[in-house]
Write an enzyme that holds these catalytic residues in place. Structure first.
Site, PDB file in Angstrom:
ATOM      1  N   ARG A  75      -3.979 -10.764  -6.433  1.00  0.00           N
ATOM      2  CA  ARG A  75      -4.133 -11.201  -5.096  1.00  0.00           C
ATOM      3  C   ARG A  75      -4.855 -12.386  -4.870  1.00  0.00           C
ATOM      4  O   ARG A  75      -5.332 -13.083  -5.708  1.00  0.00           O
ATOM      5  CB  ARG A  75      -4.307  -9.813  -4.032  1.00  0.00           C
ATOM      6  CG  ARG A  75      -3.295  -8.782  -4.410  1.00  0.00           C
ATOM      7  CD  ARG A  75      -3.465  -7.582  -3.592  1.00  0.00           C
ATOM      8  NE  ARG A  75      -3.304  -7.828  -2.176  1.00  0.00           N
ATOM      9  CZ  ARG A  75      -3.642  -7.151  -1.265  1.00  0.00           C
ATOM     10  NH1 ARG A  75      -4.241  -5.945  -1.561  1.00  0.00           N
ATOM     11  NH2 ARG A  75      -3.375  -7.615   0.017  1.00  0.00           N
TER      12      ARG A  75
ATOM     13  N   ARG B  73     -10.191 -11.873  -2.939  1.00  0.00           N
ATOM     14  CA  ARG B  73     -10.087 -10.560  -3.259  1.00  0.00           C
ATOM     15  C   ARG B  73     -10.824 -10.317  -4.786  1.00  0.00           C
ATOM     16  O   ARG B  73     -10.668  -9.146  -5.166  1.00  0.00           O
ATOM     17  CB  ARG B  73      -8.712  -9.973  -3.007  1.00  0.00           C
ATOM     18  CG  ARG B  73      -8.364  -9.933  -1.674  1.00  0.00           C
ATOM     19  CD  ARG B  73      -7.095  -9.208  -1.579  1.00  0.00           C
ATOM     20  NE  ARG B  73      -6.318  -9.612  -0.337  1.00  0.00           N
ATOM     21  CZ  ARG B  73      -6.472  -9.121   0.904  1.00  0.00           C
ATOM     22  NH1 ARG B  73      -7.386  -8.162   1.167  1.00  0.00           N
ATOM     23  NH2 ARG B  73      -5.665  -9.492   1.909  1.00  0.00           N
TER      24      ARG B  73
ATOM     25  N   ASN C 243     -13.403   3.310  -1.508  1.00  0.00           N
ATOM     26  CA  ASN C 243     -12.756   2.092  -1.282  1.00  0.00           C
ATOM     27  C   ASN C 243     -13.109   1.671  -0.097  1.00  0.00           C
ATOM     28  O   ASN C 243     -12.863   1.704   0.919  1.00  0.00           O
ATOM     29  CB  ASN C 243     -11.101   2.371  -1.266  1.00  0.00           C
ATOM     30  CG  ASN C 243     -10.041   1.375  -1.039  1.00  0.00           C
ATOM     31  OD1 ASN C 243     -10.706   0.067  -0.798  1.00  0.00           O
ATOM     32  ND2 ASN C 243      -8.705   1.685  -1.007  1.00  0.00           N
TER      33      ASN C 243
ATOM     34  N   GLU D 162     -15.817   2.617  -7.686  1.00  0.00           N
ATOM     35  CA  GLU D 162     -14.925   1.891  -6.913  1.00  0.00           C
ATOM     36  C   GLU D 162     -13.554   1.886  -7.201  1.00  0.00           C
ATOM     37  O   GLU D 162     -13.224   1.757  -8.338  1.00  0.00           O
ATOM     38  CB  GLU D 162     -15.547   0.188  -7.086  1.00  0.00           C
ATOM     39  CG  GLU D 162     -14.758  -0.605  -6.627  1.00  0.00           C
ATOM     40  CD  GLU D 162     -15.245  -2.163  -6.693  1.00  0.00           C
ATOM     41  OE1 GLU D 162     -16.100  -2.242  -7.474  1.00  0.00           O
ATOM     42  OE2 GLU D 162     -14.478  -3.089  -6.207  1.00  0.00           O
TER      43      GLU D 162
ATOM     44  N   TYR E  89       0.639  -1.194   0.182  1.00  0.00           N
ATOM     45  CA  TYR E  89       0.171   0.042   0.022  1.00  0.00           C
ATOM     46  C   TYR E  89       0.748   1.258   0.042  1.00  0.00           C
ATOM     47  O   TYR E  89       0.323   2.459  -0.095  1.00  0.00           O
ATOM     48  CB  TYR E  89      -0.991  -0.014   1.272  1.00  0.00           C
ATOM     49  CG  TYR E  89      -1.928  -1.204   1.276  1.00  0.00           C
ATOM     50  CD1 TYR E  89      -2.788  -1.185   0.263  1.00  0.00           C
ATOM     51  CD2 TYR E  89      -1.895  -2.164   2.091  1.00  0.00           C
ATOM     52  CE1 TYR E  89      -3.689  -2.454   0.115  1.00  0.00           C
ATOM     53  CE2 TYR E  89      -2.690  -3.151   2.059  1.00  0.00           C
ATOM     54  CZ  TYR E  89      -3.836  -3.302   0.985  1.00  0.00           C
ATOM     55  OH  TYR E  89      -4.724  -4.363   1.029  1.00  0.00           O
TER      56      TYR E  89
ATOM     57  N   ALA F 259     -11.817  -4.184   2.865  1.00  0.00           N
ATOM     58  CA  ALA F 259     -12.199  -5.646   2.897  1.00  0.00           C
ATOM     59  C   ALA F 259     -13.517  -5.951   2.761  1.00  0.00           C
ATOM     60  O   ALA F 259     -14.069  -7.023   2.356  1.00  0.00           O
ATOM     61  CB  ALA F 259     -11.727  -6.167   4.441  1.00  0.00           C
TER      62      ALA F 259
ATOM     63  N   HIS G 289     -15.240  -7.408  -0.524  1.00  0.00           N
ATOM     64  CA  HIS G 289     -15.471  -8.763  -0.872  1.00  0.00           C
ATOM     65  C   HIS G 289     -16.604  -9.313  -0.090  1.00  0.00           C
ATOM     66  O   HIS G 289     -16.718 -10.574  -0.231  1.00  0.00           O
ATOM     67  CB  HIS G 289     -14.137  -9.585  -0.648  1.00  0.00           C
ATOM     68  CG  HIS G 289     -12.868  -8.476  -1.223  1.00  0.00           C
ATOM     69  ND1 HIS G 289     -12.860  -8.210  -2.406  1.00  0.00           N
ATOM     70  CD2 HIS G 289     -11.871  -8.086  -0.362  1.00  0.00           C
ATOM     71  CE1 HIS G 289     -11.588  -7.419  -2.460  1.00  0.00           C
ATOM     72  NE2 HIS G 289     -11.207  -7.310  -1.305  1.00  0.00           N
TER      73      HIS G 289
HETATM   74  C1  DQA Z   1      -8.060  -2.755  -0.765  1.00  0.00           C
HETATM   75  C2  DQA Z   1      -8.162  -4.261  -1.382  1.00  0.00           C
HETATM   76  C3  DQA Z   1      -8.697  -5.085  -0.495  1.00  0.00           C
HETATM   77  O1  DQA Z   1      -8.696  -6.473  -0.790  1.00  0.00           O
HETATM   78  C4  DQA Z   1      -8.261  -4.931   0.909  1.00  0.00           C
HETATM   79  O2  DQA Z   1      -8.960  -5.533   1.738  1.00  0.00           O
HETATM   80  C5  DQA Z   1      -7.949  -3.590   1.486  1.00  0.00           C
HETATM   81  C6  DQA Z   1      -7.459  -2.516   0.577  1.00  0.00           C
HETATM   82  C7  DQA Z   1      -6.955  -1.831  -1.926  1.00  0.00           C
HETATM   83  O3  DQA Z   1      -7.337  -0.685  -1.817  1.00  0.00           O
HETATM   84  O4  DQA Z   1      -6.154  -2.289  -2.549  1.00  0.00           O
HETATM   85  O5  DQA Z   1      -7.886  -3.384   2.812  1.00  0.00           O
HETATM   86  O6  DQA Z   1      -9.204  -2.321  -1.159  1.00  0.00           O
END
Ligand code: DQA
Length: 138
Positions: A104, A108, A71, A95, A22, A74, A77
């Site tokens: 990943r 996800r 965003n 989104e 990240y 988690a 999903h």
């Molecule tokens: C996320 C991807 C999701 O799978 C994860 O749970 C996150 C961040 C991303 O911005 O890449 O917390 O949304």
């Protein structure tokens, strides 16, 4: 143009959390840059680790704002409730994800947001948010 960025769980830890996935920038630092970059946009930001608070915010702004950049982290999903909230409001939702979720873990690859979103931007790091704002401007 009034846009709301909504970030879900654990995104308050950006900068500290799994920096290899990240990055090292906090969202507050990035948000300050975004505000400078898009002075013509009334840009607001909300973060919560709680699913119901995210739904509440979508309902609160979802009839007045020009766009929501979401965003759901988690909850993307898992959350039928967030998907339903997006369907219920009139404001278009983009989104976004920082990482390319399709590269990943398999869990996800599923999104309850994508079928009800106007569009999806993922895998561009924090720049995903920037691209989402641009999509509302074009
Ligand atoms: C996320 C991807 C999701 O799978 C994860 O749970 C996150 C961040 C991303 O911005 O890449 O917390 O949304």
């Amino acid at each position: 143009m009034k846009l709301m960025i909504i970030n879900g769980p654990n995104l308050n830890l950006l900068g500290k959390r799994e920096p290899e996935v990240y990055g090292n920038t906090t969202f507050e630092e990035y948000f300050a840059e975004l505000k400078k970059k898009f002075p013509q946009v009334e840009l607001e930001y909300f973060q919560s680790n709680i699913e119901g608070e995210l739904i509440q915010k979508i309902q609160e702004v979802g009839f007045d704002y020009d766009g929501i950049i979401l965003n759901a982290a988690a909850y993307t999903h898992t959350s039928v409730g967030i998907g339903d909230a997006i369907k219920a409001v009139t404001t278009p939702v983009i989104e976004v994800h920082i990482s390319n979720t399709h590269q990943r873990e398999e869990y996800r690859h599923v999104s309850y947001i994508s079928p009800v979103a106007k569009g999806v931007i993922l895998g561009f790091g924090l720049q995903s948010y920037d691209l989402a704002i641009q999509s509302f401007l074009s």
